[in-house]
Design an enzyme around this catalytic site. Sequence first.
Site: not given
Length: 262
Positions: A73, A183
């Site tokens: 992440c 992302c």
Amino acid sequence: MSKQPIGFFDSGVGGTSIWKEVISLLPHENSIYLADSRNAPYGEKSAEEILALSVKNTEKLLELHCKLIVVACNTATTNAIDFLRKTYPIPFIGIEPAIKPAALSSKSKTIGILATKGTLSSALFARTSSLYASDLNVIEVIGTGLVERIEKGLINTTETRELLQTYLDPMIAENMDYLVLGCSHYPYLIPILKELLPEEVQIIDSGRAVALQTRKILESNSLLNTSKEKGSHSLYTNASVETLVHLTQDVVSKKEVGYLDF
């Protein structure tokens, strides 16, 4: 210890794009993936909240005897990885927007970065951008709403395409030649992005680089699984399993995906 699993966590299902790259490069490694979909997206949360969630996920993976953790992440990496490395005794692999290769390769000297608010506002992102892209025109766009749509499985829809187009238009207008995906959810949008972007725009994500770094760190710590058997995998979510099953069915069977309260 080498047969213990590699742990992965993300603010949901997006980090499976990173997980797939790692297990493709390291097919004999076992793995455990945590999709913290109940708390997605991380990108809209405060730095303190992101750190607390990262600690929660890390401690669950340690309970499950992971030998190394991939923070799959961008937002968690940029806000928490320094603390995690100082606090826990195993190696951590982080991911952050691949600004360096885009900056070094750009001919137009304009690159676009599509990322979450939490990543773009982090100190680590600022340092990396300053180091490699100070002489470039860097267009940063927050992809508000994209993570939520991917978490719900609403990827190839008219609404998602229209939302993406609004984020891409200002970058295209500035003549960018590289789009950096900041992302781990966003690689699932690449087929649509290729349709919406001019042909000359190159898309960069961090998956392959993370896989190579994972192999390097396993080797240097004598943690590489030398077994010749195919790795076993367990993927867990603390929300609905439907999207996680859908995004990983090309790699694992439905029985390897399940619900876990963490």
